[in-house]
Scaffold this active site. Sequence first.
Site, mmCIF file in Angstrom:
data_model
loop_
_atom_site.group_PDB
_atom_site.id
_atom_site.type_symbol
_atom_site.label_atom_id
_atom_site.label_comp_id
_atom_site.label_asym_id
_atom_site.label_seq_id
_atom_site.Cartn_x
_atom_site.Cartn_y
_atom_site.Cartn_z
ATOM 1 N N GLU A 274 6.162 -0.726 8.806
ATOM 2 C CA GLU A 274 4.683 -0.136 8.567
ATOM 3 C C GLU A 274 3.779 -1.176 7.734
ATOM 4 O O GLU A 274 2.391 -1.196 8.136
ATOM 5 C CB GLU A 274 4.605 1.215 8.231
ATOM 6 C CG GLU A 274 4.416 1.217 6.592
ATOM 7 C CD GLU A 274 5.661 0.888 5.527
ATOM 8 O OE1 GLU A 274 5.739 0.397 4.603
ATOM 9 O OE2 GLU A 274 6.815 0.653 6.487
ATOM 10 N N CYS B 18 11.747 3.636 3.653
ATOM 11 C CA CYS B 18 12.377 3.385 2.388
ATOM 12 C C CYS B 18 12.704 4.425 1.186
ATOM 13 O O CYS B 18 13.742 5.558 1.725
ATOM 14 C CB CYS B 18 11.365 2.347 1.572
ATOM 15 S SG CYS B 18 12.137 1.285 0.378
ATOM 16 N N HIS C 282 10.680 -1.555 5.993
ATOM 17 C CA HIS C 282 9.362 -1.305 6.048
ATOM 18 C C HIS C 282 8.709 -1.870 7.238
ATOM 19 O O HIS C 282 8.114 -3.131 7.500
ATOM 20 C CB HIS C 282 8.550 -2.086 4.787
ATOM 21 C CG HIS C 282 8.809 -1.378 3.471
ATOM 22 N ND1 HIS C 282 8.075 -0.163 3.253
ATOM 23 C CD2 HIS C 282 9.727 -1.829 2.543
ATOM 24 C CE1 HIS C 282 8.664 0.208 2.031
ATOM 25 N NE2 HIS C 282 9.463 -0.637 1.651
#
Length: 238
Positions: A177, A89, A175
């Site tokens: 993660e 990001c 995202h």
Amino acid sequence: MKEAIALRHVHFEDVGILDSLLASHGYRLRYIDATIEQADTAAAEQADLLIVLGGPIGAYDEGLHPFLLRELDLIARRLQQQRPLLGICLGAQLIARALGAEVAPMGLKEIGYAPLDLSTEGRLSPLAALEGQPVLHWHGDQFAIPPGATCLASTPVCPHQAFSLGAHVLALQFHLEADPARINQWLVGHACELGQAGIDPRSLREQAKRFGTDLRSAAHAVMSNWLDKLEASQSALS
């Protein structure tokens, strides 16, 4: 052990579900809180892997947040040395800027779980494991693809969702993660943004529950593949 350093901007936007994957690949993880610590330390420059995480500011906001200049300088030095970089990001946008590409507002927010459209190159990359898999989008800016880099994925509202540069740089607008089991931290931490965008946090909570298990498996497959390729490339250079 190898060392991975993660530059963190917001405490709950950490490496999330990638923590155990990094450990299984022999990385000891350490965080640098970029807003209060010097991001351009020798340790961050020399780490085996630098991860630049997300945050609710613009990659072009160095006038408001001068610490971003230190991050950009650190990223530029690692790029020059071809040392491994993973950007997520804001982190991906900073890598794009350091490579000379524009980062600018999209004019809308892309927030929620939705699949990617992988490019031909993306289907041959570690991102292939994300084919048809909804991932978490949470951004209002986008990067241009830097010169020499390869676009790996898009969505209908954001044509540049990921790029790679050689084997040592992977930049993700989305995202991968984020831990679905900790989605409430995101919903509370970004409550004002959600309210301004007219997004009901209950819908995101339900999406996280619905897609979380499969996304964890896909994320681990992506990162394991990328780290394997990265390690092979680094071994060939040594």
